[in-house]
Design an enzyme around this catalytic site. Structure first.
Site, PDB file in Angstrom:
ATOM      1  N   GLU A 108      -5.683  -8.363  -1.166  1.00  0.00           N
ATOM      2  CA  GLU A 108      -6.367  -8.159   0.112  1.00  0.00           C
ATOM      3  C   GLU A 108      -7.809  -7.772  -0.162  1.00  0.00           C
ATOM      4  O   GLU A 108      -8.067  -6.876  -0.964  1.00  0.00           O
ATOM      5  CB  GLU A 108      -5.755  -7.008   0.927  1.00  0.00           C
ATOM      6  CG  GLU A 108      -4.499  -7.325   1.646  1.00  0.00           C
ATOM      7  CD  GLU A 108      -4.007  -6.166   2.516  1.00  0.00           C
ATOM      8  OE1 GLU A 108      -4.827  -5.460   3.124  1.00  0.00           O
ATOM      9  OE2 GLU A 108      -2.783  -5.987   2.572  1.00  0.00           O
ATOM     10  N   GLU A 113       0.835  -1.224   0.000  1.00  0.00           N
ATOM     11  CA  GLU A 113       0.000   0.000   0.000  1.00  0.00           C
ATOM     12  C   GLU A 113       0.858   1.257   0.000  1.00  0.00           C
ATOM     13  O   GLU A 113       0.710   2.141   0.858  1.00  0.00           O
ATOM     14  CB  GLU A 113      -0.954  -0.020   1.197  1.00  0.00           C
ATOM     15  CG  GLU A 113      -1.981  -1.137   1.128  1.00  0.00           C
ATOM     16  CD  GLU A 113      -3.070  -1.066   2.179  1.00  0.00           C
ATOM     17  OE1 GLU A 113      -2.848  -0.445   3.230  1.00  0.00           O
ATOM     18  OE2 GLU A 113      -4.149  -1.636   1.959  1.00  0.00           O
TER      19      GLU A 113
END
Ligand code: BG6
Length: 475
Positions: free
Chosen positions: A373, A173
């Protein structure tokens, strides 16, 4: 769905392993973060203080339970498991020239065991982890020397595990740090601790630039070492919707989306897009970027885009509308979306947003995508029969998988796989809680680290087992 679709789950070293000081491991940045909750941010302390509680120190003790856990993943039919390597197990301080053999051995054993169970590893090199020493002594990624330290670590592990691990991801991320108003992201992404007077955006872009250079070097190294290896970038999908069809709202959403896409644009395209150069010029942001850096970034780009998807956010140009934060990677400049429900932690639930994002990414990059995810963080209740009937989690996952399939089968997205976040309960990243549970496997440990650490199956375990067995046909 293609036959070799990689169904599986995802975890990260600091959120599961525990054993924070075993086998020569150094302190990692996650080891100095206390527990918070939905209203109280986690505190980042100056080293480990005896009066504070640090949930990642023991997490769910995967370090000592990995065989049992991998067995359960295999029973669920996992084709792949996304894990991360704790950098400070391999280089305890981060600036050593030789790795810690005992740290490497742990992952030797883990990967060997996964292979026995026919589970393909997907490995993130830096999932909100770096040796804390690098923060204390080098200021984290504000320092160019981090490129050297990170690439040394990456080369050691890629070389060692190249025959066991095909899929790699560089920085988890990486775009979260653009939310400079929340200091947790700058710290966990880049080891930055803002001081008074710091130009936060300038520092954030500088750190990101060094990370882009380091990531590009890693891609180049992996490709030269072994043509079988695939290296991706990893971003948090946080699409912004315009609140209305007012062109002002549309432009605002576009600008905010660019602020997020920037991180994958550079890593997929190999250059800085004009919109960001203009933004830097306008904002007086001046960075240390050399010609060599730009050549490195251009030389090799990523093989695929990995991303996490939890939610969408809505933005408005109307200053009178109330601003709400809507969870992970959303930022504070967002307004209520009346069409979406929220989780107990305030994260919007938007399965169609996943289809939208997959299509956006496909059009933008023409690269394979990997949903590394997606999941539902909720409190679990043990029923009178001693079981956890987590229908909400099953529904959440089911609805997202339906939309993923539509993007693949009807819209033409190429998706390598789908991994359920926190397939086994783990320490929440944003709050440090245990009670925010994502797992299909329950772990008996509470917010104070108390419990038997016993693993048990939730209803979602059987459900996901069947989803994988039927390659997504039976939902
Ligand atoms: C992503 C991270 O931000 O979201 C994970 O990559 C994290 O590490 C996940 O756990 C869910 O966030 P949280 O705060 O609910 O754990």
């Amino acid at each position: 769905m293609q036959k070799d679709f990689l169904w599986g789950g995802a975890i990260a070293a600091h959120q599961v392993e525990g054993a924070y000081d075993e086998a020569g491991k150094g302190l990692s940045i996650a080891d100095v973060m206390t527990k918070g909750d939905v209203d109280t941010p986690r505190e980042i302390t100056d080293g480990v203080l005896p009066t504070k509680y640090y949930p990642n120190h023991q997490a769910i003790d995967f370090y000592h339970h990995y065989q049992e856990d991998v067995d359960l993943f295999a029973e669920m039919n996992f084709k792949c498991l996304r894990i991360s390597i704790a950098w400070s197990r391999i280089f305890p301080n981060g600036d050593e020239t030789e790795p810690n053999e005992a740290g490497l051995e742990f992952y030797d054993q883990l990967f060997a065991y996964m292979k026995e169970r026919q589970i393909e590893p997907v490995v993130t090199l830096s999932h909100f982890e770096m040796p804390y020493y690098l923060v204390e002594h080098y200021g984290g990624w504000r320092n160019r020397r981090m490129i050297e330290f990170f690439t040394r670590f990456a080369k050691v592990v890629i070389e060692r595990y190249q025959n066991l691990v095909k899929y790699w991801l560089t920085f988890n991320e990486i775009n979260n740090q653009s939310l400079t108003e929340n200091p947790i992201f700058a710290f966990t992404n880049s080891g930055l601790i803002f001081k008074d007077g710091d130009k936060r955006d300038q520092l954030m872009y500088q750190a990101a630039h060094y990370e882009f250079v380091a990531a590009a070097k890693v891609v180049q190294f992996a490709h030269q070492l072994n043509s079988n290896l695939m290296v991706g970038c990893m971003v948090a999908a946080s699409p912004y919707y315009p609140n209305t069809c007012n062109p002002e709202d549309i432009l605002k959403a576009q600008a905010m989306n660019r602020g997020q896409y920037f991180f994958s644009d550079v890593q997929a395209w190999g250059y800085y897009p004009k919109y960001i150069l203009k933004h830097w010029e306008k904002s007086g942001i001046k960075l240390d970027i050399t010609d060599d850096d730009l050549k490195t970034i251009a030389a090799e780009t990523v093989d695929y885009i990995g991303f996490s998807y939890y939610l969408t956010s809505t933005v408005s140009s109307d200053p009178k509308l109330e601003k709400i934060g809507s969870g992970n990677a959303a930022g504070t400049d967002t307004v209520l979306n009346p069409y979406l429900k929220k989780s107990a932690w305030g994260w919007t639930i938007d399965p169609l947003g996943l289809r939208y994002y997959l299509n956006e990414m496909t059009d933008r990059y023409h690269l394979p995508l990997f949903i590394v995810e997606n999941g539902y963080g909720a409190k679990d209740h043990i029923s009178a029969d001693g079981k956890i009937h987590d229908d909400d989690r099953i529904n959440y996952l089911k609805e997202h998988i339906i939309q993923m399939k539509k993007a693949i089968e009807e819209d033409g997205a190429e998706v390598l796989g789908y991994t359920v976040w926190g397939c086994i309960d783990l320490v929440s990243f944003t709050t440090g809680e245990m009670k925010k549970r994502y797992g299909m496997i329950y772990v008996d440990v509470d917010d104070n680290g108390k419990g038997s650490f016993k693993r048990s199956k939730k209803d979602s375990f059987d459900w996901y087992q069947k989803v994988i067995a039927t390659n997504g046909e039976e939902l």
